[in-house]
Motif scaffolding. Structure first.
Motif, PDB file in Angstrom:
ATOM      1  N   LEU A 277      -2.266   6.923   9.293  1.00  0.00           N
ATOM      2  CA  LEU A 277      -1.884   7.204   7.882  1.00  0.00           C
ATOM      3  C   LEU A 277      -3.372   7.200   7.255  1.00  0.00           C
ATOM      4  CD1 LEU A 277       0.403   7.644   5.816  1.00  0.00           C
ATOM      5  CD2 LEU A 277       0.102   5.215   5.179  1.00  0.00           C
ATOM      6  N   LYS A 278      -3.396   8.232   6.446  1.00  0.00           N
ATOM      7  CA  LYS A 278      -4.910   8.363   5.658  1.00  0.00           C
ATOM      8  C   LYS A 278      -4.707   8.712   4.186  1.00  0.00           C
ATOM      9  CE  LYS A 278      -8.012   9.727   9.670  1.00  0.00           C
ATOM     10  NZ  LYS A 278      -8.820  10.437  10.163  1.00  0.00           N
ATOM     11  N   ILE A 279      -4.967   8.177   3.189  1.00  0.00           N
ATOM     12  CA  ILE A 279      -4.914   8.200   1.982  1.00  0.00           C
ATOM     13  C   ILE A 279      -6.172   7.845   1.203  1.00  0.00           C
ATOM     14  CG2 ILE A 279      -3.439   7.665  -0.005  1.00  0.00           C
ATOM     15  CD1 ILE A 279      -1.614   6.059   1.657  1.00  0.00           C
ATOM     16  N   ARG A 280      -6.853   9.121   1.008  1.00  0.00           N
ATOM     17  CA  ARG A 280      -8.170   9.055   0.697  1.00  0.00           C
ATOM     18  C   ARG A 280      -8.351   8.211  -0.880  1.00  0.00           C
ATOM     19  NH1 ARG A 280     -12.337  14.322  -0.153  1.00  0.00           N
ATOM     20  NH2 ARG A 280     -14.060  13.356  -0.947  1.00  0.00           N
ATOM     21  N   LYS A 281      -7.514   8.919  -1.736  1.00  0.00           N
ATOM     22  CA  LYS A 281      -7.392   8.219  -3.152  1.00  0.00           C
ATOM     23  C   LYS A 281      -7.437   6.819  -3.079  1.00  0.00           C
ATOM     24  CE  LYS A 281      -6.784   7.828  -7.509  1.00  0.00           C
ATOM     25  NZ  LYS A 281      -5.422   8.469  -8.197  1.00  0.00           N
ATOM     26  N   ALA A 282      -6.727   5.907  -2.237  1.00  0.00           N
ATOM     27  CA  ALA A 282      -6.451   4.619  -2.184  1.00  0.00           C
ATOM     28  C   ALA A 282      -7.511   3.919  -1.049  1.00  0.00           C
ATOM     29  CB  ALA A 282      -5.336   4.133  -1.731  1.00  0.00           C
ATOM     30  N   GLY A 283      -8.182   4.655  -0.263  1.00  0.00           N
ATOM     31  CA  GLY A 283      -8.981   4.031   0.827  1.00  0.00           C
ATOM     32  C   GLY A 283      -8.372   3.342   1.835  1.00  0.00           C
TER      33      GLY A 283
ATOM     34  N   LEU B  42      -2.374   4.450  -5.982  1.00  0.00           N
ATOM     35  CA  LEU B  42      -1.694   5.554  -5.834  1.00  0.00           C
ATOM     36  C   LEU B  42      -1.240   6.059  -7.134  1.00  0.00           C
ATOM     37  CD1 LEU B  42      -0.636   5.954  -2.359  1.00  0.00           C
ATOM     38  CD2 LEU B  42      -2.582   7.061  -3.237  1.00  0.00           C
ATOM     39  N   GLU B  43      -1.115   7.475  -7.498  1.00  0.00           N
ATOM     40  CA  GLU B  43      -0.589   7.988  -8.832  1.00  0.00           C
ATOM     41  C   GLU B  43       0.193   9.362  -8.269  1.00  0.00           C
ATOM     42  OE1 GLU B  43      -3.881   8.678 -11.180  1.00  0.00           O
ATOM     43  OE2 GLU B  43      -3.737   6.697 -12.100  1.00  0.00           O
ATOM     44  N   VAL B  44       1.073   9.865  -9.131  1.00  0.00           N
ATOM     45  CA  VAL B  44       1.921  10.911  -8.997  1.00  0.00           C
ATOM     46  C   VAL B  44       0.801  12.341  -8.817  1.00  0.00           C
ATOM     47  CG1 VAL B  44       3.441  12.757  -9.897  1.00  0.00           C
ATOM     48  CG2 VAL B  44       3.966  10.450 -10.293  1.00  0.00           C
ATOM     49  N   GLY B  45       1.150  13.028  -7.702  1.00  0.00           N
ATOM     50  CA  GLY B  45       0.226  13.867  -7.366  1.00  0.00           C
ATOM     51  C   GLY B  45      -0.832  13.905  -6.282  1.00  0.00           C
ATOM     52  N   ASP B  46      -0.908  12.302  -5.989  1.00  0.00           N
ATOM     53  CA  ASP B  46      -2.018  12.349  -4.822  1.00  0.00           C
ATOM     54  C   ASP B  46      -1.548  12.631  -3.556  1.00  0.00           C
ATOM     55  OD1 ASP B  46      -3.632  11.209  -6.836  1.00  0.00           O
ATOM     56  OD2 ASP B  46      -3.068   9.144  -6.577  1.00  0.00           O
ATOM     57  N   GLU B  47      -2.415  12.927  -2.862  1.00  0.00           N
ATOM     58  CA  GLU B  47      -1.955  13.511  -1.309  1.00  0.00           C
ATOM     59  C   GLU B  47      -2.198  12.376  -0.151  1.00  0.00           C
ATOM     60  OE1 GLU B  47      -3.502  17.458   0.503  1.00  0.00           O
ATOM     61  OE2 GLU B  47      -4.890  16.111   1.365  1.00  0.00           O
ATOM     62  N   ILE B  48      -1.058  12.341   0.663  1.00  0.00           N
ATOM     63  CA  ILE B  48      -1.206  11.484   1.878  1.00  0.00           C
ATOM     64  C   ILE B  48      -1.306  12.344   2.909  1.00  0.00           C
ATOM     65  CG2 ILE B  48       0.183   9.680   2.892  1.00  0.00           C
ATOM     66  CD1 ILE B  48       1.291   9.020   0.234  1.00  0.00           C
ATOM     67  N   LYS B  49      -2.063  11.929   3.999  1.00  0.00           N
ATOM     68  CA  LYS B  49      -1.915  12.532   5.331  1.00  0.00           C
ATOM     69  C   LYS B  49      -1.536  11.605   6.558  1.00  0.00           C
ATOM     70  CE  LYS B  49      -5.701  15.914   4.504  1.00  0.00           C
ATOM     71  NZ  LYS B  49      -6.936  16.315   4.706  1.00  0.00           N
ATOM     72  N   LEU B  50      -0.448  12.305   7.361  1.00  0.00           N
ATOM     73  CA  LEU B  50       0.106  11.251   8.249  1.00  0.00           C
ATOM     74  C   LEU B  50      -0.096  12.092   9.521  1.00  0.00           C
ATOM     75  CD1 LEU B  50       1.539   8.974   9.457  1.00  0.00           C
ATOM     76  CD2 LEU B  50       3.746  10.020   8.889  1.00  0.00           C
ATOM     77  N   SER B  51      -0.851  11.757  10.419  1.00  0.00           N
ATOM     78  CA  SER B  51      -1.036  12.456  12.070  1.00  0.00           C
ATOM     79  C   SER B  51      -0.453  11.865  12.727  1.00  0.00           C
ATOM     80  CB  SER B  51      -2.635  12.488  12.219  1.00  0.00           C
ATOM     81  OG  SER B  51      -3.403  13.094  11.186  1.00  0.00           O
ATOM     82  N   THR B  52       0.523  12.396  13.711  1.00  0.00           N
ATOM     83  CA  THR B  52       1.216  11.778  14.511  1.00  0.00           C
ATOM     84  C   THR B  52       0.793  12.441  15.886  1.00  0.00           C
ATOM     85  OG1 THR B  52       3.104  13.417  14.756  1.00  0.00           O
ATOM     86  CG2 THR B  52       3.205  11.587  12.887  1.00  0.00           C
ATOM     87  N   SER B  53       1.587  11.745  16.878  1.00  0.00           N
ATOM     88  CA  SER B  53       1.344  12.353  18.408  1.00  0.00           C
ATOM     89  C   SER B  53       2.092  13.745  18.453  1.00  0.00           C
ATOM     90  CB  SER B  53       1.625  11.413  19.535  1.00  0.00           C
ATOM     91  OG  SER B  53       3.137  10.941  19.130  1.00  0.00           O
TER      92      SER B  53
ATOM     93  N   GLU C 212      11.016 -10.765  -4.343  1.00  0.00           N
ATOM     94  CA  GLU C 212      11.902  -9.857  -3.891  1.00  0.00           C
ATOM     95  C   GLU C 212      11.472  -8.264  -4.206  1.00  0.00           C
ATOM     96  OE1 GLU C 212      15.836 -10.710  -5.220  1.00  0.00           O
ATOM     97  OE2 GLU C 212      16.031 -12.492  -3.976  1.00  0.00           O
ATOM     98  N   GLU C 213      10.377  -8.095  -5.395  1.00  0.00           N
ATOM     99  CA  GLU C 213      10.175  -6.882  -5.903  1.00  0.00           C
ATOM    100  C   GLU C 213       9.137  -6.293  -4.804  1.00  0.00           C
ATOM    101  OE1 GLU C 213      10.015  -7.330 -10.475  1.00  0.00           O
ATOM    102  OE2 GLU C 213       8.236  -7.586  -9.878  1.00  0.00           O
ATOM    103  N   LYS C 214       9.264  -5.181  -4.712  1.00  0.00           N
ATOM    104  CA  LYS C 214       8.541  -4.302  -3.893  1.00  0.00           C
ATOM    105  C   LYS C 214       7.744  -3.071  -4.578  1.00  0.00           C
ATOM    106  CE  LYS C 214       9.719  -6.116   0.217  1.00  0.00           C
ATOM    107  NZ  LYS C 214      10.224  -7.337  -0.572  1.00  0.00           N
ATOM    108  N   LEU C 215       6.347  -2.682  -4.024  1.00  0.00           N
ATOM    109  CA  LEU C 215       5.980  -1.653  -4.763  1.00  0.00           C
ATOM    110  C   LEU C 215       6.330  -0.388  -3.965  1.00  0.00           C
ATOM    111  CD1 LEU C 215       3.860  -0.038  -6.425  1.00  0.00           C
ATOM    112  CD2 LEU C 215       2.014  -0.871  -4.623  1.00  0.00           C
ATOM    113  N   PHE C 216       6.906   0.565  -4.448  1.00  0.00           N
ATOM    114  CA  PHE C 216       7.437   1.793  -3.807  1.00  0.00           C
ATOM    115  C   PHE C 216       6.523   2.944  -3.879  1.00  0.00           C
ATOM    116  CE2 PHE C 216      11.217  -0.749  -4.203  1.00  0.00           C
ATOM    117  CZ  PHE C 216      11.521  -1.078  -2.773  1.00  0.00           C
ATOM    118  N   VAL C 217       6.041   3.819  -3.073  1.00  0.00           N
ATOM    119  CA  VAL C 217       5.475   4.945  -3.170  1.00  0.00           C
ATOM    120  C   VAL C 217       6.096   6.348  -2.629  1.00  0.00           C
ATOM    121  CG1 VAL C 217       3.380   6.423  -2.823  1.00  0.00           C
ATOM    122  CG2 VAL C 217       3.053   4.083  -3.440  1.00  0.00           C
ATOM    123  N   LEU C 218       6.947   7.090  -3.355  1.00  0.00           N
ATOM    124  CA  LEU C 218       7.499   8.137  -2.683  1.00  0.00           C
ATOM    125  C   LEU C 218       6.962   9.490  -2.993  1.00  0.00           C
ATOM    126  CD1 LEU C 218      10.850   8.120  -1.952  1.00  0.00           C
ATOM    127  CD2 LEU C 218      11.284   8.973  -4.165  1.00  0.00           C
ATOM    128  N   SER C 219       7.110  10.183  -1.719  1.00  0.00           N
ATOM    129  CA  SER C 219       6.333  11.216  -1.596  1.00  0.00           C
ATOM    130  C   SER C 219       7.179  12.581  -0.894  1.00  0.00           C
ATOM    131  CB  SER C 219       4.809  11.284  -1.233  1.00  0.00           C
ATOM    132  OG  SER C 219       5.056  10.787   0.456  1.00  0.00           O
TER     133      SER C 219
END
Length: 223
Positions: free
Chosen positions: A93-99, A148-159, A201-208
């Motif tokens: 998982l690579k998210i440039r915006k959040a390092g 992360l904010e709305v519009g940011d890009e997330i890359k997920l490389s798999t096998s 019990e609270e969680k931080l959720f990022v939906l994309s």
């Protein structure tokens, strides 16, 4: 001055002392004690996270396996998901915006969350229709997920392929948000407001939403 007048003045003076004393204590608390308490709490949170991250793996911990992972460069079309087992590394998982740059393991558990991120086995895999759920510790791989904010890009490389997602929502809640896209990625971690995340019990959720990547056909998953 009469005795009655003296008694009245003394009584008023005593009343003022009873009223002013608690007010003084409240002001001192607001000015000194309260900021000091917040500073100590912040220090405690940071220390607890650092201590937890320093713990070494024991013989009781589930072993992760990176040896089976081979990155696939497929970006479209249809692919077959290879046979994988619990604890296997299945992606990066690579998210440039959040390092953020971390390994993703099949199975969410205390070990995968500590050494990388864990994909929930009861949900979908990247490339399948549905929601892919990935969790990591706020003291570990997802320490900067809140950037992360709305519009940011997330890359997920798999096998079996490469996937690109775009953030659609960032929320803090107890309940997981509902997916509204055919292929959804949900990243989440503890909301970092208490010393031990298990107490919160609270969680931080990022939906994309998935913007590109091959459609994946499920072959076999061994648990």
């Amino acid at each position: 001055m009469s005795d009655n007048k003296k008694k009245t003045q003394k009584k008023h003076h005593t009343v003022r002392e009873y009223v002013l004393t608690p007010i003084v204590f409240v002001l001192i608390s607001l000015i000194v004690v309260l900021p000091l308490s917040f500073a100590l709490l912040k220090f405690s949170i940071s220390t607890a996270h650092k201590v937890y991250s320093s713990f070494s793996m024991t013989s009781y911990d589930f072993r992760l396996d990176d040896s089976t992972y081979t990155k696939s460069g497929v970006k479209n079309g249809t692919v077959t998901i290879p046979s994988i087992k619990y604890g296997d590394k299945i992606g990066e998982l690579k998210i440039r915006k959040a390092g953020i740059e971390t390994s993703v393991y099949y199975g969410r558990n205390i070990v995968s969350a500590k050494y990388g991120a864990g994909l929930k086995t009861s949900e979908k895999l990247p490339g399948q229709n549905g929601t892919v759920e990935i969790y990591a510790n706020v003291s570990g791989a997802f320490s900067s997920l809140n950037k992360l904010e709305v519009g940011d890009e997330i890359k997920l490389s798999t096998s079996w392929g490469e996937y690109v997602y775009t953030v659609s929502d960032v929320t803090v809640d107890i309940d997981m948000p509902e997916a509204i896209f055919p292929q959804t990625l949900l990243l989440y971690t503890a909301n970092d407001s208490k010393v031990f995340s298990t107490l919160n019990e609270e969680k931080l959720f990022v939906l994309s939403e998935c913007k590109s990547g091959p459609q994946a056909e499920f072959e076999e998953v061994q648990e």
